[in-house]
Design a protein around this motif. Structure first.
Motif, PDB file in Angstrom:
ATOM      1  N   PRO A   1       0.959  -1.478   0.163  1.00  0.00           N
ATOM      2  CA  PRO A   1      -0.215   0.200  -0.089  1.00  0.00           C
ATOM      3  C   PRO A   1       0.871   1.123  -0.211  1.00  0.00           C
ATOM      4  O   PRO A   1       2.608   0.916   0.574  1.00  0.00           O
ATOM      5  CB  PRO A   1      -0.372  -0.123   1.191  1.00  0.00           C
ATOM      6  CG  PRO A   1      -0.916  -1.785   1.800  1.00  0.00           C
ATOM      7  CD  PRO A   1       0.429  -2.084   1.202  1.00  0.00           C
ATOM      8  N   GLN A   2       0.140   1.906  -0.650  1.00  0.00           N
ATOM      9  CA  GLN A   2       1.043   3.962  -0.483  1.00  0.00           C
ATOM     10  C   GLN A   2       1.610   4.249   1.202  1.00  0.00           C
ATOM     11  O   GLN A   2       2.204   4.269   0.657  1.00  0.00           O
ATOM     12  CB  GLN A   2      -0.217   4.476  -1.526  1.00  0.00           C
ATOM     13  CG  GLN A   2      -0.283   4.461  -2.416  1.00  0.00           C
ATOM     14  CD  GLN A   2       1.262   4.086  -3.513  1.00  0.00           C
ATOM     15  OE1 GLN A   2       2.077   5.262  -3.712  1.00  0.00           O
ATOM     16  NE2 GLN A   2       0.865   3.720  -4.570  1.00  0.00           N
ATOM     17  N   ARG A   3       0.800   3.742   1.404  1.00  0.00           N
ATOM     18  CA  ARG A   3       1.143   5.019   3.063  1.00  0.00           C
ATOM     19  C   ARG A   3       2.580   3.806   3.807  1.00  0.00           C
ATOM     20  O   ARG A   3       2.720   4.652   3.907  1.00  0.00           O
ATOM     21  CB  ARG A   3      -0.111   4.787   4.450  1.00  0.00           C
ATOM     22  CG  ARG A   3       0.211   5.505   5.669  1.00  0.00           C
ATOM     23  CD  ARG A   3      -0.737   5.676   6.027  1.00  0.00           C
ATOM     24  NE  ARG A   3      -0.879   5.994   7.648  1.00  0.00           N
ATOM     25  CZ  ARG A   3      -0.681   6.926   7.656  1.00  0.00           C
ATOM     26  NH1 ARG A   3      -0.999   8.227   6.786  1.00  0.00           N
ATOM     27  NH2 ARG A   3      -0.515   8.061   9.380  1.00  0.00           N
ATOM     28  N   ALA A   4       2.306   2.782   3.421  1.00  0.00           N
ATOM     29  CA  ALA A   4       2.790   1.592   3.831  1.00  0.00           C
ATOM     30  C   ALA A   4       4.535   1.908   3.149  1.00  0.00           C
ATOM     31  O   ALA A   4       5.910   2.393   3.599  1.00  0.00           O
ATOM     32  CB  ALA A   4       3.116   0.083   3.632  1.00  0.00           C
ATOM     33  N   LYS A   5       4.268   2.536   1.900  1.00  0.00           N
ATOM     34  CA  LYS A   5       6.084   2.529   1.031  1.00  0.00           C
ATOM     35  C   LYS A   5       6.345   4.101   1.893  1.00  0.00           C
ATOM     36  O   LYS A   5       7.097   4.421   1.506  1.00  0.00           O
ATOM     37  CB  LYS A   5       4.862   2.791  -0.354  1.00  0.00           C
ATOM     38  CG  LYS A   5       5.550   1.761  -1.260  1.00  0.00           C
ATOM     39  CD  LYS A   5       5.463   2.119  -2.705  1.00  0.00           C
ATOM     40  CE  LYS A   5       4.293   0.639  -3.479  1.00  0.00           C
ATOM     41  NZ  LYS A   5       4.739   0.867  -4.855  1.00  0.00           N
TER      42      LYS A   5
ATOM     43  N   ALA B   1       8.705   4.412  -2.676  1.00  0.00           N
ATOM     44  CA  ALA B   1       8.617   5.959  -2.764  1.00  0.00           C
ATOM     45  C   ALA B   1       9.366   6.649  -3.183  1.00  0.00           C
ATOM     46  O   ALA B   1       9.209   8.095  -3.048  1.00  0.00           O
ATOM     47  CB  ALA B   1       6.749   6.588  -1.292  1.00  0.00           C
ATOM     48  N   TYR B   2      10.678   5.636  -2.713  1.00  0.00           N
ATOM     49  CA  TYR B   2      11.708   6.611  -4.067  1.00  0.00           C
ATOM     50  C   TYR B   2      11.105   7.739  -5.529  1.00  0.00           C
ATOM     51  O   TYR B   2      12.214   8.882  -5.855  1.00  0.00           O
ATOM     52  CB  TYR B   2      13.150   6.303  -3.827  1.00  0.00           C
ATOM     53  CG  TYR B   2      13.605   5.600  -2.905  1.00  0.00           C
ATOM     54  CD1 TYR B   2      13.977   7.069  -2.392  1.00  0.00           C
ATOM     55  CD2 TYR B   2      14.012   4.165  -2.512  1.00  0.00           C
ATOM     56  CE1 TYR B   2      14.451   7.227  -0.717  1.00  0.00           C
ATOM     57  CE2 TYR B   2      14.442   4.762  -1.325  1.00  0.00           C
ATOM     58  CZ  TYR B   2      14.279   6.037  -0.167  1.00  0.00           C
ATOM     59  OH  TYR B   2      14.772   5.947   1.008  1.00  0.00           O
ATOM     60  N   ASP B   3      10.302   7.029  -6.706  1.00  0.00           N
ATOM     61  CA  ASP B   3      10.739   7.648  -7.901  1.00  0.00           C
ATOM     62  C   ASP B   3       9.623   8.957  -7.788  1.00  0.00           C
ATOM     63  O   ASP B   3       9.519  10.190  -8.609  1.00  0.00           O
ATOM     64  CB  ASP B   3       9.618   6.529  -9.227  1.00  0.00           C
ATOM     65  CG  ASP B   3       8.588   5.667  -7.621  1.00  0.00           C
ATOM     66  OD1 ASP B   3       8.109   6.101  -6.641  1.00  0.00           O
ATOM     67  OD2 ASP B   3       7.747   5.665  -8.965  1.00  0.00           O
ATOM     68  N   ARG B   4       8.889   9.273  -6.829  1.00  0.00           N
ATOM     69  CA  ARG B   4       8.492  10.277  -6.298  1.00  0.00           C
ATOM     70  C   ARG B   4       9.182  11.107  -5.052  1.00  0.00           C
ATOM     71  O   ARG B   4       8.479  12.778  -5.427  1.00  0.00           O
ATOM     72  CB  ARG B   4       7.428  10.020  -5.120  1.00  0.00           C
ATOM     73  CG  ARG B   4       6.096   9.393  -6.212  1.00  0.00           C
ATOM     74  CD  ARG B   4       4.816   8.694  -5.993  1.00  0.00           C
ATOM     75  NE  ARG B   4       5.692   7.532  -5.701  1.00  0.00           N
ATOM     76  CZ  ARG B   4       4.374   6.439  -4.995  1.00  0.00           C
ATOM     77  NH1 ARG B   4       3.236   7.111  -4.487  1.00  0.00           N
ATOM     78  NH2 ARG B   4       5.220   5.926  -5.383  1.00  0.00           N
ATOM     79  N   MET B   5      10.370  11.402  -4.958  1.00  0.00           N
ATOM     80  CA  MET B   5      11.773  12.050  -4.364  1.00  0.00           C
ATOM     81  C   MET B   5      11.824  12.558  -5.004  1.00  0.00           C
ATOM     82  O   MET B   5      12.371  12.204  -6.073  1.00  0.00           O
ATOM     83  CB  MET B   5      12.303  11.050  -3.579  1.00  0.00           C
ATOM     84  CG  MET B   5      10.853  10.373  -2.542  1.00  0.00           C
ATOM     85  SD  MET B   5      10.662  11.521  -0.626  1.00  0.00           S
ATOM     86  CE  MET B   5       9.246  10.593  -0.802  1.00  0.00           C
ATOM     87  N   GLU B   6      12.557  14.034  -4.818  1.00  0.00           N
ATOM     88  CA  GLU B   6      13.237  15.087  -5.410  1.00  0.00           C
ATOM     89  C   GLU B   6      14.193  15.095  -4.605  1.00  0.00           C
ATOM     90  O   GLU B   6      14.127  15.806  -3.359  1.00  0.00           O
ATOM     91  CB  GLU B   6      12.898  16.197  -5.770  1.00  0.00           C
ATOM     92  CG  GLU B   6      11.847  16.536  -6.877  1.00  0.00           C
ATOM     93  CD  GLU B   6      11.602  18.383  -6.832  1.00  0.00           C
ATOM     94  OE1 GLU B   6      12.437  18.952  -6.611  1.00  0.00           O
ATOM     95  OE2 GLU B   6      10.008  18.080  -6.950  1.00  0.00           O
ATOM     96  N   PHE B   7      15.640  14.684  -5.176  1.00  0.00           N
ATOM     97  CA  PHE B   7      16.826  14.921  -4.330  1.00  0.00           C
ATOM     98  C   PHE B   7      17.942  14.724  -5.429  1.00  0.00           C
ATOM     99  O   PHE B   7      18.012  14.437  -6.260  1.00  0.00           O
ATOM    100  CB  PHE B   7      16.795  14.027  -3.449  1.00  0.00           C
ATOM    101  CG  PHE B   7      16.766  11.845  -4.120  1.00  0.00           C
ATOM    102  CD1 PHE B   7      16.219  11.615  -4.114  1.00  0.00           C
ATOM    103  CD2 PHE B   7      18.412  11.426  -3.975  1.00  0.00           C
ATOM    104  CE1 PHE B   7      16.103  10.125  -4.380  1.00  0.00           C
ATOM    105  CE2 PHE B   7      18.304  10.347  -4.075  1.00  0.00           C
ATOM    106  CZ  PHE B   7      17.517   9.671  -4.747  1.00  0.00           C
TER     107      PHE B   7
END
Lengths: 368, 217
Positions: free
Chosen positions: A92-96, A239-245
């Motif tokens: 699930p998304q929240r777990a990610k 969820a790293y594909d939605r992180m900006e870094f």
């Protein structure tokens, strides 16, 4: 006629405070210069891979805590990714997001320890180490709030995390991020531009990029040699594909650059934690899976993450039973250690300990 | 210029000189312990336990030993297996909490203490009598019903077996694996004086205990 000296072989470790665990170096010195280095490990071997073969898939999570015991969350994540690949589980998304958040907090804690002990090895006798531990302690406190333990967290499960964060976790996290900004600035301005640190570490124990690639070195040690290689960017998980870094890169490959890369990575991790707080949404935190998991016979999976020390991976093979047929751990510290000889030969005794500190090894992971 | 770094360092020292220390002096002062803390000794409610040994099967180290016997009462009268042995070898325990996660009846809880050092290994095995008599201050680890009620084992009172279960919060069956769902939970659901089930107490006392004469034979 110059004075003749005789080479002398010295055992450093296995019980030595500056070898970061039960690690032994057999070094041959000519006066103060290093002629030969032989790293010897295996003193902390606990047979994790074999023990994993007689535990079921959820019980192995508790073993992974004890591999690299300063970054348990990331170990849990790597193992859970492998099991989810094995069973084709949807997380699930929240777990990610919770996983990404805790893994990044753990990376901050691990790098703080790496920086602190690096400076301790340099001879700063405590002060920066204690400054780093002050912030690390706050992170461990957050983990206790989240999952009931500070070091051996066992927070993640195949299919998600075992529990949602309590209500008072989010204000505490915000408070930590606020305090950490000033605390970290203090550490940074104290040590980053310090002349003594620069003189002692600039240009010392250079790891050339071709050797780093050939030796399969990963993590901050590789990025300090100048290669942009980070599994969070190359093959985003959770969820790293939605992180900006950004991935901090240095080109020198010396002790200072390895230290600098870790300092910069903490900034990026904090940036990601803030993004997680913004993006996280309510929802389920664990896929609907039974407590005893049975993958298909012959299924195999390779789950890898960018751990604080480098690429950490679990290779699992199933024979259809409740426990894996084979569990192989690819531990970054062990592979980063293989370049010790190339780094140390030709340098002096005082640089040896500093170089070992800059590699940021963890013996729990090296020996498994 | 070698003086700048030293001046900077001294400046940081001076700044921190005025601050309160971050550390605490342990036995006198304590840091706040969070309600989810996984500690010893385990809180076990005999009234809730059916002796299914899920905890023992799920323990990664196999340190929980359970021996049960079927009692004479018919199952229709609400009776169950009688527990004879419930040993937890706490010296080997790593406090992972998987036994608590596996317990389907909310009978086993993590404890909240950490200061129970002993001099010998024999004393480190917690037996059934010790578990019965122990003060019941369960940790809220993997027990959302306690967490929703705002229970804190360090501040709150010891809990009775009737008020720790999931059914007192009327949970749906599917929601047991720790999944977060929007559930209406009244915060004042903790009953102040729980009614004691007198029939059960009589029943447990009526269990036949082996007399010394029988043991000798």
């Amino acid at each position: 006629m110059p004075i003749q000296t005789e080479p002398m072989t010295v055992n450093i470790g296995p019980q030595h405070p500056s070898t970061h665990g039960v690690f032994r170096l057999r070094v041959t010195f000519d006066g103060e210069n290093i002629l030969e280095v032989e790293p010897i490990f295996g003193y902390l071997h606990r047979g994790t891979e074999k023990l994993a073969e007689e535990r079921n898939y959820v019980q192995i999570v508790t073993l992974t805590d004890r591999l690299d015991y300063v970054s348990s969350m990331i170990n849990n994540q790597a193992y859970c990714l492998a099991v989810e690949d094995l069973l084709d589980l949807e997380v699930p998304q929240r777990a990610k997001y919770l996983r990404t958040l805790t893994a990044e907090l753990q990376r901050v804690a691990s790098h703080l320890m790496g920086i602190g002990f690096f400076l301790q090895d340099l001879g700063t006798l405590g002060t920066p180490l204690m400054y780093a531990f002050r912030s690390r302690e706050r992170i461990l406190d957050l983990f206790e709030m989240l999952c009931g333990a500070r070091i051996t967290v066992s927070y993640m499960r195949p299919g998600g995390v075992f529990f949602d964060a309590p209500d008072d976790f989010w204000p505490a996290l915000d408070q930590f991020l606020k305090d950490f900004e000033t605390e970290y600035k203090e550490i940074e301005q104290l040590i980053l531009e310090n002349e003594i640190v620069m003189v002692r570490t600039r240009g010392v124990s250079v790891l050339p990029l071709d050797l780093a690639i050939n030796a399969s070195v990963s993590g901050p040690v590789l990025r300090a040699s100048g290669l942009d290689w980070d599994w969070r960017k190359m093959d985003p998980y959770d969820a790293y594909d939605r992180m900006e870094f950004d991935v901090p890169i240095a080109t020198g490959g010396d002790n200072y650059d390895r230290f600098w890369v870790r300092i910069q990575e903490i900034h990026q991790s904090i940036r990601m934690v803030k993004q997680c707080i913004q993006q996280i949404e309510p929802g389920p935190i664990r896929a609907d899976v039974p407590l005893i998991l049975r993958p298909k016979p012959g299924a195999e999976a390779y789950g890898r993450v960018e751990a604080s020390k480098g690429e950490l991976a679990f290779y699992l093979v199933s024979d259809g039973g409740i426990s894996p047929y084979r569990c192989k751990v690819r531990s970054p510290s062990l592979i980063n250690l293989t370049v010790t000889e190339h780094l140390l030969v030709g340098w002096k005794l005082a640089d040896m300990i500093v170089t070992l500190g800059s590699l940021d090894i963890n013996m729990g992971e090296v020996d498994r | 210029m070698y003086g700048i770094a030293m001046a900077k360092g001294l400046l940081v020292t001076l700044k921190n000189l005025a601050k309160k220390p971050f550390t605490v002096q342990y036995p006198e002062e304590r840091v706040k312990q969070h309600p989810r803390f996984r500690g010893e000794e385990f809180v076990w409610y005999e009234e809730r336990c059916t002796g299914c040994a899920s905890c023992a099967k799920y323990c990664p180290l196999g340190i929980i030993k359970i021996v049960t016997t079927p009692s004479e009462t018919a199952p229709a009268e609400g009776d169950k297996y009688r527990l004879e042995v419930f040993d937890i070898a706490i010296n080997q325990c790593m406090f992972c909490g998987l036994c608590v996660e596996a317990c389907p009846y909310d009978a086993l809880f993590m404890g909240s203490g950490f200061e129970q050092g002993q001099y010998s290994r024999k004393e480190m095995v917690i037996g059934i009598d010790q578990l019965r008599q122990a003060e019941k201050r369960p940790s809220t680890f993997f027990r959302p019903q306690l967490e929703d009620a705002g229970y804190d084992p360090k501040d709150g009172r010891p809990l009775h077996w009737e008020e720790v279960g999931r059914e007192s919060w009327q949970w749906h069956q599917r929601e047991k694996a720790g999944m977060m769902i929007d559930r209406p939970v009244p915060s004042d659901l903790l009953p102040q004086e729980p009614p004691v089930d007198s029939s059960f107490v009589e029943d447990s006392q009526a269990a036949p205990a082996p007399t010394p004469g029988e043991e000798a034979e």
